[in-house]
Design an enzyme around this catalytic site. Structure first.
Site, PDB file in Angstrom:
ATOM      1  N   SER A 163      42.664  35.488  38.963  1.00 37.72           N
ATOM      2  CA  SER A 163      43.818  36.525  38.684  1.00 37.72           C
ATOM      3  C   SER A 163      45.214  36.097  38.648  1.00 37.72           C
ATOM      4  O   SER A 163      45.607  35.240  37.932  1.00 37.72           O
ATOM      5  CB  SER A 163      43.441  37.548  39.850  1.00 37.72           C
ATOM      6  OG  SER A 163      43.860  38.785  39.591  1.00 37.72           O
ATOM      7  N   ASP A 262      37.141  44.252  32.062  1.00 32.76           N
ATOM      8  CA  ASP A 262      38.339  43.840  32.739  1.00 32.76           C
ATOM      9  C   ASP A 262      39.367  43.889  31.629  1.00 32.76           C
ATOM     10  O   ASP A 262      39.404  42.986  30.718  1.00 32.76           O
ATOM     11  CB  ASP A 262      38.331  42.296  33.315  1.00 32.76           C
ATOM     12  CG  ASP A 262      39.555  41.848  33.921  1.00 32.76           C
ATOM     13  OD1 ASP A 262      40.545  42.543  33.790  1.00 32.76           O
ATOM     14  OD2 ASP A 262      39.331  40.848  34.789  1.00 32.76           O
ATOM     15  N   HIS A 292      36.358  42.558  37.065  1.00 32.71           N
ATOM     16  CA  HIS A 292      37.546  41.632  37.826  1.00 32.71           C
ATOM     17  C   HIS A 292      37.303  41.393  39.125  1.00 32.71           C
ATOM     18  O   HIS A 292      36.600  42.236  39.844  1.00 32.71           O
ATOM     19  CB  HIS A 292      38.867  42.372  37.500  1.00 32.71           C
ATOM     20  CG  HIS A 292      39.871  41.385  38.041  1.00 32.71           C
ATOM     21  ND1 HIS A 292      40.632  40.863  37.221  1.00 32.71           N
ATOM     22  CD2 HIS A 292      40.733  41.441  39.136  1.00 32.71           C
ATOM     23  CE1 HIS A 292      41.489  39.840  37.680  1.00 32.71           C
ATOM     24  NE2 HIS A 292      41.669  40.187  38.814  1.00 32.71           N
TER      25      HIS A 292
END
Length: 325
Positions: A163, A262, A292
């Protein structure tokens, strides 16, 4: 139609029940509306959630904390080592959390399992967080940690992050590609690489199809980017948005793993294409029907466990100087 299925929308039947159980558990700890709270409150809730999901460290892994001295600051780090073996590579790991959350504790078990699964040392970096420290503070800490590891560890380096941490890993790889001890590989896990968000004609793919996906929406991504950005922050700054670089040559062999559901998934595809277009090695895999943050689901969702195993295998191969694909 039940109220629950209306809330879940098109993802009601698209995602596995075990994954929905994980999503519901995350939302119980860290509900979507928490973005309206002060950052310190968000951090307290996130830290409690991280402790609740912590799986413990494999018994063969030992960890030690230290500080990297940098101009005007010390950067906390945690080094994971597998007992009874001599590592041939070090993984420099940057945690997720939207640049405002997380630290050494929030991803402790993930780093420990990565160490156990590869046999490599793992260096987890507690970079500075926004809004107290705006860009380029996190990037500067990430580069300083890389440079420390390159000189002090004596080991080849693989960059890894998920991320927000994937953003940092990519930015560091781009900034240090001509370093005398440049990374020999990088593995990016559902990274935010600065792809298009709201408005504009270049939005496509997951930014459109999964803009309202569970656990991360385009609105969430925009919020995190805004909190991180200083006034007059250029979106074209490659240290902020790695996809905005104009040169993708000379990067280490790169593996990008994203989740189908995502909004950031297309960032990974585009990054792969840019590296391939510049003559480099890159492989992108979109994990079907995952969302995610699936790393935290690796012990309860079989698809997430398989994805994590592929990530560990990719890090292992790159760290041995092999191309896994």
């Amino acid at each position: 139609m039940t109220a629950e299925s209306m809330t879940r929308g098109k993802y009601e039947t698209r995602l596995d029940p075990a994954l929905w159980a994980y999503i519901d558990a995350v939302n119980a700890w860290y509900p979507p509306e928490i973005l309206g709270l002060p950052i310190d409150k968000q951090r307290a809730v996130y830290d409690r959630m991280s402790r609740a999901f912590h799986q413990g460290r494999p018994p063969e892994v030992k960890a030690s904390d230290g500080l990297i001295a940098a101009p005007g600051r010390d950067i906390p780090v945690r080094r994971y080592q597998r007992a009874g073996s001599v590592a041939r590579t070090m993984v420099v790991y940057f945690h997720g959390g939207g640049f405002i959350l997380g630290g050494l504790e929030s991803h402790d078990d993930i780093c420990a399992e990565l160490c156990a699964g590869t046999g490599f040392d793992v260096l987890s970096v507690d970079y500075r967080l926004a809004p107290e420290h705006l860009h380029p503070a996190a990037f500067d800490d990430a580069v300083a940690a890389f440079e420390w590891a390159a000189v002090r560890s004596g080991l080849p380096l693989v960059l890894c992050g998920e991320s927000a941490g994937g953003n940092l890993a990519a930015a560091v790889a781009q900034a240090t590609r001509r370093h005398i001890r440049a990374a020999i590989g990088q593995v990016l896990i559902y990274p935010d690489l600065g792809g298009p968000l709201l408005g504009g004609n270049d939005r496509a793919g997951s930014h459109v199809e999964h803009g309202e996906a569970p656990l991360l929406s385009l609105h969430d991504v925009a919020f995190y980017r805004d909190v991180r950005a200083a006034k007059r922050q250029s979106q074209d700054d490659p240290t902020f948005s790695p996809l905005r670089d104009t040169d993708f040559s000379g990067l280490p062999p790169t593996v990008i793993v994203t989740a189908e559901c995502d909004p950031l998934s297309s960032d990974g595809e585009t990054y792969r294409d840019r590296i391939l277009g510049a003559g480099g090695k890159a492989w992108w895999h979109e994990e079907p029907r995952l969302v995610h943050s699936f790393l935290r689901a690796r012990t309860t969702v079989p698809a997430a466990a398989a994805a994590f195993a592929r990530i560990v295998a990719a890090v292992g191969a790159l760290g041995r100087g092999e191309w896994p694909y």
